[in-house]
Write a protein that holds these residues in place. Structure first.
Motif, PDB file in Angstrom:
ATOM      1  N   VAL A 153       0.755  -1.133   0.383  1.00  0.00           N
ATOM      2  CA  VAL A 153      -0.161   0.019   0.039  1.00  0.00           C
ATOM      3  C   VAL A 153       0.573   1.765   0.237  1.00  0.00           C
ATOM      4  N   VAL A 154       1.601   1.506   1.183  1.00  0.00           N
ATOM      5  CA  VAL A 154       2.562   2.728   0.678  1.00  0.00           C
ATOM      6  C   VAL A 154       3.280   2.610  -0.292  1.00  0.00           C
ATOM      7  N   MET A 155       3.931   1.152  -0.882  1.00  0.00           N
ATOM      8  CA  MET A 155       4.372   1.781  -2.246  1.00  0.00           C
ATOM      9  C   MET A 155       3.737   2.447  -3.598  1.00  0.00           C
ATOM     10  N   LEU A 156       2.012   1.863  -3.473  1.00  0.00           N
ATOM     11  CA  LEU A 156       1.541   2.281  -4.288  1.00  0.00           C
ATOM     12  C   LEU A 156       1.003   3.520  -4.097  1.00  0.00           C
ATOM     13  N   THR A 157       0.996   4.163  -2.574  1.00  0.00           N
ATOM     14  CA  THR A 157       0.692   5.224  -2.070  1.00  0.00           C
ATOM     15  C   THR A 157       1.263   6.042  -2.806  1.00  0.00           C
ATOM     16  N   THR A 158       2.831   6.534  -2.843  1.00  0.00           N
ATOM     17  CA  THR A 158       4.052   6.972  -3.293  1.00  0.00           C
ATOM     18  C   THR A 158       4.300   7.169  -4.496  1.00  0.00           C
ATOM     19  N   ALA A 159       3.995   6.336  -5.364  1.00  0.00           N
ATOM     20  CA  ALA A 159       3.924   6.195  -6.614  1.00  0.00           C
ATOM     21  C   ALA A 159       2.955   7.140  -7.333  1.00  0.00           C
ATOM     22  N   PHE A 160       2.447   7.133  -6.979  1.00  0.00           N
ATOM     23  CA  PHE A 160       0.730   7.956  -7.099  1.00  0.00           C
ATOM     24  C   PHE A 160       0.853   9.346  -6.979  1.00  0.00           C
ATOM     25  N   GLN A 161       1.481   9.114  -5.596  1.00  0.00           N
ATOM     26  CA  GLN A 161       2.127  10.676  -5.461  1.00  0.00           C
ATOM     27  C   GLN A 161       3.046  11.396  -6.077  1.00  0.00           C
ATOM     28  N   LEU A 162       3.937  10.645  -6.611  1.00  0.00           N
ATOM     29  CA  LEU A 162       4.490  10.361  -7.308  1.00  0.00           C
ATOM     30  C   LEU A 162       4.521  11.896  -8.459  1.00  0.00           C
ATOM     31  N   VAL A 163       3.248  10.631  -9.202  1.00  0.00           N
ATOM     32  CA  VAL A 163       2.787  10.577 -10.361  1.00  0.00           C
ATOM     33  C   VAL A 163       2.368  12.167 -10.328  1.00  0.00           C
ATOM     34  N   TYR A 164       1.231  12.294  -8.651  1.00  0.00           N
ATOM     35  CA  TYR A 164       0.049  13.729  -9.567  1.00  0.00           C
ATOM     36  C   TYR A 164       1.638  14.689  -8.848  1.00  0.00           C
ATOM     37  N   THR A 165       2.527  14.561  -8.482  1.00  0.00           N
ATOM     38  CA  THR A 165       3.251  16.019  -7.940  1.00  0.00           C
ATOM     39  C   THR A 165       4.436  16.325  -8.863  1.00  0.00           C
ATOM     40  N   THR A 166       4.311  15.481  -9.676  1.00  0.00           N
ATOM     41  CA  THR A 166       4.691  15.613 -11.299  1.00  0.00           C
ATOM     42  C   THR A 166       3.929  16.207 -12.171  1.00  0.00           C
ATOM     43  N   LEU A 167       2.791  15.188 -12.607  1.00  0.00           N
ATOM     44  CA  LEU A 167       1.812  16.400 -13.606  1.00  0.00           C
ATOM     45  C   LEU A 167       1.812  18.141 -12.737  1.00  0.00           C
ATOM     46  N   PHE A 168       1.652  18.076 -11.201  1.00  0.00           N
ATOM     47  CA  PHE A 168       1.424  19.112 -11.064  1.00  0.00           C
ATOM     48  C   PHE A 168       1.958  20.230 -11.208  1.00  0.00           C
ATOM     49  N   GLY A 169       3.815  19.569 -11.356  1.00  0.00           N
ATOM     50  CA  GLY A 169       4.648  19.940 -11.635  1.00  0.00           C
ATOM     51  C   GLY A 169       4.884  20.889 -12.825  1.00  0.00           C
ATOM     52  N   TRP A 170       4.437  19.939 -13.830  1.00  0.00           N
ATOM     53  CA  TRP A 170       4.421  20.419 -15.411  1.00  0.00           C
ATOM     54  C   TRP A 170       3.318  21.801 -15.023  1.00  0.00           C
ATOM     55  N   PHE A 171       2.939  21.501 -15.145  1.00  0.00           N
ATOM     56  CA  PHE A 171       2.145  22.516 -14.783  1.00  0.00           C
ATOM     57  C   PHE A 171       2.683  24.073 -14.407  1.00  0.00           C
ATOM     58  N   ALA A 172       3.239  24.224 -13.163  1.00  0.00           N
ATOM     59  CA  ALA A 172       3.654  24.859 -11.863  1.00  0.00           C
ATOM     60  C   ALA A 172       4.652  25.745 -13.212  1.00  0.00           C
ATOM     61  N   VAL A 173       5.722  24.584 -13.447  1.00  0.00           N
ATOM     62  CA  VAL A 173       6.977  25.060 -13.890  1.00  0.00           C
ATOM     63  C   VAL A 173       6.130  25.647 -15.711  1.00  0.00           C
ATOM     64  N   ALA A 174       5.918  24.967 -16.218  1.00  0.00           N
ATOM     65  CA  ALA A 174       5.053  25.890 -17.559  1.00  0.00           C
ATOM     66  C   ALA A 174       4.351  27.479 -16.878  1.00  0.00           C
ATOM     67  N   LEU A 175       3.670  27.176 -15.810  1.00  0.00           N
ATOM     68  CA  LEU A 175       3.347  28.777 -15.213  1.00  0.00           C
ATOM     69  C   LEU A 175       4.216  30.104 -15.560  1.00  0.00           C
ATOM     70  N   PHE A 176       5.433  28.832 -14.560  1.00  0.00           N
ATOM     71  CA  PHE A 176       6.634  29.585 -13.807  1.00  0.00           C
ATOM     72  C   PHE A 176       7.562  30.569 -15.115  1.00  0.00           C
TER      73      PHE A 176
END
Length: 295
Positions: free
Chosen positions: A210-233
């Motif tokens: 469960v920890v591994m799946l949660t961490t992998a999902f969080q990594l994907v989510y933060t990376t996707l948001f990061g794409w948006f944030a960096v493009a905005l910046f």
């Protein structure tokens, strides 16, 4: 101010004297490690007898982590500013996205784009009763009295964007890394900096799978948001927009599509609204962030 401003010390190595991709990437990783290390070190130094440094939601630990994040953010900004000056950037504030003249437009663009992609959840919020004006007026008191709210909606967005966007992306751009690579690769540092949550989850007794799946999902989510944030910046040339978007996303959380099932009479209309929000975001992003239009 060049890095050689300390005459008693040896001259800085060659890879720090001129713009360097390897230096920018290496220092960015250091910033990520510094941010994570600081929140644990400060929490350990000022530990409470009834709280573990891994108990991230304990009020005392939250307050100490806020202090650690502020320290790491300050150090990252100062080091980035010094390096940018060493690399010949005279307007360091603009390079870091701290130009006051651009903040308002960047925030406006971010608010519109983020609200658009969250159109479905916002409509569901309205159907659930919406936000009362009295709740809005209590926001300052809530933030001051509740460390979790202060961390999630103010300190977290501000410090993380100043470190992982202002400090990191500014160095990447200055070193000659293309905007496309900055957008798609630099958020990996932001995502990896969140992996430390896995240790806390495992320590709390969650199954490793469960920890591994949660961490992998969080990594994907933060990376996707990061794409948006960096493009905005990069496109708005301001950190104001990314901070606004970060706070908004933290408040809304991940879209919960199952909420639509509570309103069967609007089921298909709500799914249409979700689709319109996503399509609207895709259509509006380029023109709204285009130089000379809003920013």
């Amino acid at each position: 101010m060049p890095l050689s401003f300390l005459p008693a010390l040896a001259a800085p190595p060659a890879w720090l004297q001129q713009p360097s991709v390897s230096a920018a990437v290496a220092i960015s990783v250091v910033f990520g490690l510094l941010y994570v290390a600081s929140i644990y070190i400060v929490s350990a130094i000022f530990a409470a007898p009834d709280a573990s440094v891994h108990d991230r939601n304990h009020p005392h630990v939250v307050r100490q982590r806020i202090r650690g994040a502020l320290i790491a953010t300050t150090l990252s900004l100062v080091l980035s500013a010094l390096l940018l000056r060493q690399w010949g950037h005279l307007n360091v504030a603009a390079s870091l996205g701290l130009d006051p003249s651009r903040i308002a437009a960047s925030v406006l663009v971010a608010a519109v784009l983020t609200a658009t992609i969250y159109l479905g959840p916002l409509v569901l919020d309205h159907l659930d009763g919406g936000v009362e004006w009295a709740d809005v007026r209590r926001v300052p008191v809530t933030l001051w009295s509740q460390p979790l709210a202060m961390r999630n909606y103010v300190v977290g967005p501000v410090t993380e964007e100043l470190v992982f966007r202002s400090s990191v992306v500014a160095l990447w751009v200055a070193s000659g890394i293309s905007s496309t690579r900055c957008i798609f690769l630099s958020p990996l540092i932001f995502g990896l900096a969140h992996i430390h949550h896995a240790a806390s989850q495992y320590r709390d007794g969650r199954p490793l799978k469960v920890v591994m799946l949660t961490t992998a999902f969080q990594l994907v989510y933060t990376t996707l948001f990061g794409w948006f944030a960096v493009a905005l910046f990069i496109r708005t040339k301001s950190i104001g927009g990314p901070i606004c978007a970060h706070a908004f996303c933290n408040y809304q959380g991940l879209p919960d599509f199952s909420r639509a099932e509570r309103y069967p009479q609007y089921k298909y209309l709500l799914w249409l609204v979700f689709g319109v929000g996503l399509a609207g975001f895709i259509v509006l992003f380029e023109p709204m962030t285009r130089e000379g239009v809003f920013v």
